[in-house]
Scaffold this motif. Sequence first.
Motif, PDB file in Angstrom:
ATOM      1  N   ASP A  29       0.822  -1.209   0.000  1.00  0.00           N
ATOM      2  CA  ASP A  29       0.000   0.000   0.000  1.00  0.00           C
ATOM      3  C   ASP A  29       0.859   1.263   0.000  1.00  0.00           C
ATOM      4  O   ASP A  29       2.076   1.207   0.121  1.00  0.00           O
ATOM      5  CB  ASP A  29      -0.976  -0.017   1.179  1.00  0.00           C
ATOM      6  CG  ASP A  29      -0.233  -0.001   2.523  1.00  0.00           C
ATOM      7  OD1 ASP A  29       1.005   0.040   2.524  1.00  0.00           O
ATOM      8  OD2 ASP A  29      -0.908  -0.024   3.560  1.00  0.00           O
ATOM      9  N   ARG A  32       1.654   6.224  -4.389  1.00  0.00           N
ATOM     10  CA  ARG A  32       0.850   7.377  -4.841  1.00  0.00           C
ATOM     11  C   ARG A  32       1.498   8.023  -6.055  1.00  0.00           C
ATOM     12  O   ARG A  32       1.677   9.235  -6.137  1.00  0.00           O
ATOM     13  CB  ARG A  32       0.699   8.394  -3.700  1.00  0.00           C
ATOM     14  CG  ARG A  32      -0.112   7.868  -2.516  1.00  0.00           C
ATOM     15  CD  ARG A  32      -1.566   7.624  -2.872  1.00  0.00           C
ATOM     16  NE  ARG A  32      -2.338   7.091  -1.760  1.00  0.00           N
ATOM     17  CZ  ARG A  32      -2.506   5.787  -1.538  1.00  0.00           C
ATOM     18  NH1 ARG A  32      -1.928   4.894  -2.323  1.00  0.00           N
ATOM     19  NH2 ARG A  32      -3.236   5.375  -0.523  1.00  0.00           N
ATOM     20  N   TYR A  34       1.252   7.563 -10.366  1.00  0.00           N
ATOM     21  CA  TYR A  34       0.391   6.917 -11.354  1.00  0.00           C
ATOM     22  C   TYR A  34       1.112   5.833 -12.148  1.00  0.00           C
ATOM     23  O   TYR A  34       0.548   4.783 -12.438  1.00  0.00           O
ATOM     24  CB  TYR A  34      -0.200   7.968 -12.284  1.00  0.00           C
ATOM     25  CG  TYR A  34      -1.264   8.800 -11.598  1.00  0.00           C
ATOM     26  CD1 TYR A  34      -2.520   8.262 -11.361  1.00  0.00           C
ATOM     27  CD2 TYR A  34      -1.002  10.086 -11.162  1.00  0.00           C
ATOM     28  CE1 TYR A  34      -3.503   8.998 -10.712  1.00  0.00           C
ATOM     29  CE2 TYR A  34      -1.973  10.832 -10.510  1.00  0.00           C
ATOM     30  CZ  TYR A  34      -3.223  10.290 -10.285  1.00  0.00           C
ATOM     31  OH  TYR A  34      -4.181  11.005  -9.643  1.00  0.00           O
ATOM     32  N   ARG A  37       1.456   2.859  -9.964  1.00  0.00           N
ATOM     33  CA  ARG A  37       0.140   2.249  -9.835  1.00  0.00           C
ATOM     34  C   ARG A  37      -0.218   1.446 -11.079  1.00  0.00           C
ATOM     35  O   ARG A  37      -0.745   0.329 -10.982  1.00  0.00           O
ATOM     36  CB  ARG A  37      -0.929   3.318  -9.616  1.00  0.00           C
ATOM     37  CG  ARG A  37      -2.329   2.724  -9.538  1.00  0.00           C
ATOM     38  CD  ARG A  37      -3.402   3.688  -9.959  1.00  0.00           C
ATOM     39  NE  ARG A  37      -3.288   4.067 -11.364  1.00  0.00           N
ATOM     40  CZ  ARG A  37      -4.062   4.965 -11.946  1.00  0.00           C
ATOM     41  NH1 ARG A  37      -4.982   5.593 -11.238  1.00  0.00           N
ATOM     42  NH2 ARG A  37      -3.914   5.243 -13.233  1.00  0.00           N
ATOM     43  N   ARG A  41      -1.416  -2.299 -11.304  1.00  0.00           N
ATOM     44  CA  ARG A  41      -2.788  -2.552 -11.726  1.00  0.00           C
ATOM     45  C   ARG A  41      -2.861  -3.334 -13.043  1.00  0.00           C
ATOM     46  O   ARG A  41      -3.712  -4.214 -13.217  1.00  0.00           O
ATOM     47  CB  ARG A  41      -3.522  -1.216 -11.882  1.00  0.00           C
ATOM     48  CG  ARG A  41      -4.999  -1.341 -12.205  1.00  0.00           C
ATOM     49  CD  ARG A  41      -5.575  -0.008 -12.598  1.00  0.00           C
ATOM     50  NE  ARG A  41      -4.924   0.523 -13.800  1.00  0.00           N
ATOM     51  CZ  ARG A  41      -5.106   1.761 -14.261  1.00  0.00           C
ATOM     52  NH1 ARG A  41      -5.898   2.586 -13.617  1.00  0.00           N
ATOM     53  NH2 ARG A  41      -4.491   2.154 -15.360  1.00  0.00           N
ATOM     54  N   ASP A  75      -6.248  -0.046  -2.894  1.00  0.00           N
ATOM     55  CA  ASP A  75      -5.416   0.193  -1.719  1.00  0.00           C
ATOM     56  C   ASP A  75      -6.299   0.749  -0.603  1.00  0.00           C
ATOM     57  O   ASP A  75      -6.812   1.862  -0.712  1.00  0.00           O
ATOM     58  CB  ASP A  75      -4.325   1.195  -2.109  1.00  0.00           C
ATOM     59  CG  ASP A  75      -3.410   1.556  -0.952  1.00  0.00           C
ATOM     60  OD1 ASP A  75      -3.780   1.301   0.215  1.00  0.00           O
ATOM     61  OD2 ASP A  75      -2.333   2.103  -1.225  1.00  0.00           O
ATOM     62  N   GLN A  78      -6.131   4.469   1.082  1.00  0.00           N
ATOM     63  CA  GLN A  78      -6.616   5.714   0.490  1.00  0.00           C
ATOM     64  C   GLN A  78      -7.940   6.176   1.110  1.00  0.00           C
ATOM     65  O   GLN A  78      -8.306   7.337   0.996  1.00  0.00           O
ATOM     66  CB  GLN A  78      -6.781   5.564  -1.029  1.00  0.00           C
ATOM     67  CG  GLN A  78      -7.913   4.652  -1.459  1.00  0.00           C
ATOM     68  CD  GLN A  78      -7.792   4.218  -2.903  1.00  0.00           C
ATOM     69  OE1 GLN A  78      -7.732   5.043  -3.797  1.00  0.00           O
ATOM     70  NE2 GLN A  78      -7.725   2.912  -3.132  1.00  0.00           N
ATOM     71  N   TYR A  85      -1.523   7.938   3.970  1.00  0.00           N
ATOM     72  CA  TYR A  85      -1.790   7.735   2.539  1.00  0.00           C
ATOM     73  C   TYR A  85      -3.232   8.058   2.177  1.00  0.00           C
ATOM     74  O   TYR A  85      -3.673   7.822   1.048  1.00  0.00           O
ATOM     75  CB  TYR A  85      -1.466   6.293   2.141  1.00  0.00           C
ATOM     76  CG  TYR A  85      -0.071   5.871   2.506  1.00  0.00           C
ATOM     77  CD1 TYR A  85       1.028   6.601   2.046  1.00  0.00           C
ATOM     78  CD2 TYR A  85       0.155   4.765   3.315  1.00  0.00           C
ATOM     79  CE1 TYR A  85       2.315   6.229   2.385  1.00  0.00           C
ATOM     80  CE2 TYR A  85       1.450   4.381   3.657  1.00  0.00           C
ATOM     81  CZ  TYR A  85       2.526   5.112   3.194  1.00  0.00           C
ATOM     82  OH  TYR A  85       3.797   4.739   3.525  1.00  0.00           O
ATOM     83  N   ASP A  87      -6.414   9.602   0.824  1.00  0.00           N
ATOM     84  CA  ASP A  87      -6.638  10.472  -0.332  1.00  0.00           C
ATOM     85  C   ASP A  87      -8.105  10.865  -0.382  1.00  0.00           C
ATOM     86  O   ASP A  87      -8.952  10.098  -0.834  1.00  0.00           O
ATOM     87  CB  ASP A  87      -6.236   9.747  -1.620  1.00  0.00           C
ATOM     88  CG  ASP A  87      -6.442  10.639  -2.848  1.00  0.00           C
ATOM     89  OD1 ASP A  87      -6.971  11.759  -2.702  1.00  0.00           O
ATOM     90  OD2 ASP A  87      -6.064  10.197  -3.948  1.00  0.00           O
ATOM     91  N   SER A  90     -10.300  10.361  -3.559  1.00  0.00           N
ATOM     92  CA  SER A  90     -10.554   9.073  -4.184  1.00  0.00           C
ATOM     93  C   SER A  90     -11.988   8.601  -3.921  1.00  0.00           C
ATOM     94  O   SER A  90     -12.460   8.618  -2.793  1.00  0.00           O
ATOM     95  CB  SER A  90      -9.566   8.029  -3.659  1.00  0.00           C
ATOM     96  OG  SER A  90      -9.781   6.785  -4.299  1.00  0.00           O
ATOM     97  N   THR A  96      -8.912   5.453  -6.839  1.00  0.00           N
ATOM     98  CA  THR A  96      -7.775   5.952  -7.612  1.00  0.00           C
ATOM     99  C   THR A  96      -6.577   5.017  -7.518  1.00  0.00           C
ATOM    100  O   THR A  96      -5.880   4.794  -8.497  1.00  0.00           O
ATOM    101  CB  THR A  96      -7.353   7.342  -7.080  1.00  0.00           C
ATOM    102  OG1 THR A  96      -8.488   8.203  -7.065  1.00  0.00           O
ATOM    103  CG2 THR A  96      -6.261   7.950  -7.944  1.00  0.00           C
ATOM    104  N   TRP A  97      -6.359   4.463  -6.320  1.00  0.00           N
ATOM    105  CA  TRP A  97      -5.103   3.749  -6.057  1.00  0.00           C
ATOM    106  C   TRP A  97      -5.313   2.258  -5.899  1.00  0.00           C
ATOM    107  O   TRP A  97      -6.108   1.827  -5.073  1.00  0.00           O
ATOM    108  CB  TRP A  97      -4.425   4.337  -4.820  1.00  0.00           C
ATOM    109  CG  TRP A  97      -4.214   5.805  -4.959  1.00  0.00           C
ATOM    110  CD1 TRP A  97      -4.855   6.797  -4.264  1.00  0.00           C
ATOM    111  CD2 TRP A  97      -3.333   6.460  -5.887  1.00  0.00           C
ATOM    112  NE1 TRP A  97      -4.423   8.026  -4.702  1.00  0.00           N
ATOM    113  CE2 TRP A  97      -3.488   7.853  -5.689  1.00  0.00           C
ATOM    114  CE3 TRP A  97      -2.433   6.010  -6.849  1.00  0.00           C
ATOM    115  CZ2 TRP A  97      -2.775   8.786  -6.442  1.00  0.00           C
ATOM    116  CZ3 TRP A  97      -1.719   6.946  -7.593  1.00  0.00           C
ATOM    117  CH2 TRP A  97      -1.894   8.317  -7.377  1.00  0.00           C
TER     118      TRP A  97
END
Length: 158
Positions: A29, A32, A34, A37, A41, A75, A78, A85, A87, A90, A96-97
């Motif tokens: 985790d 942050r 992209y 990520r 992903r 994650d 978030q 962490y 966010d 999100s 987002t994550w």
Amino acid sequence: MPTRHWLCKSEPDVYSIDDLERDGSTGWDGVRNYQARNFMRDSMRPGDRVLFWHSNADPAGVAGVAKVAGKPRPDPSQFDRRSPYFDPGSDPDDPTWMMVDVAFVSRFREVIPLDRLRAEPALAGMLALKRGNRLSVTPVTPEEFEAVMRMSRERKRV
DNA sequence: GCCAACGTTGGC
DNA sequence: GCCAACGTTGGC
């Protein structure tokens, strides 16, 4: 899906290879970025091997090996208000994550330090060693992975 | 603790 | 959509 090997950075003060050995597996985790990520992903698959990097450490370098242990999932940190962490932007319906879980494979007798890695010709093109690179998740070629494994087995010369 | 390198943000 | 300011990463 070309790559099956990765390098993931962690600060050992936060989470070390010893922590992973103790826990068996963990959710990776807190990423942050992209690009990092997207690697987790879109490209990481269960069974992929991961070089476990100790950053902000003495010495900085590869500390052991892990493997991807599950499919990508959101994650959870978030959505945790108390997490560093967290966010607030999100959307729980469209997180987002994303992260993957990784499981312990092995711990090197000694961390292979950055200067030794830089001195290894087989690693001349390794993304994680490139100047200025700050990505916490990077692809590693099979050849690079094998070179690191070979180095981990070498007897240290005195 | 320093600082180079880089990613992100936000004013325009 | 540019780009300066800002924040973060990570080796040293």
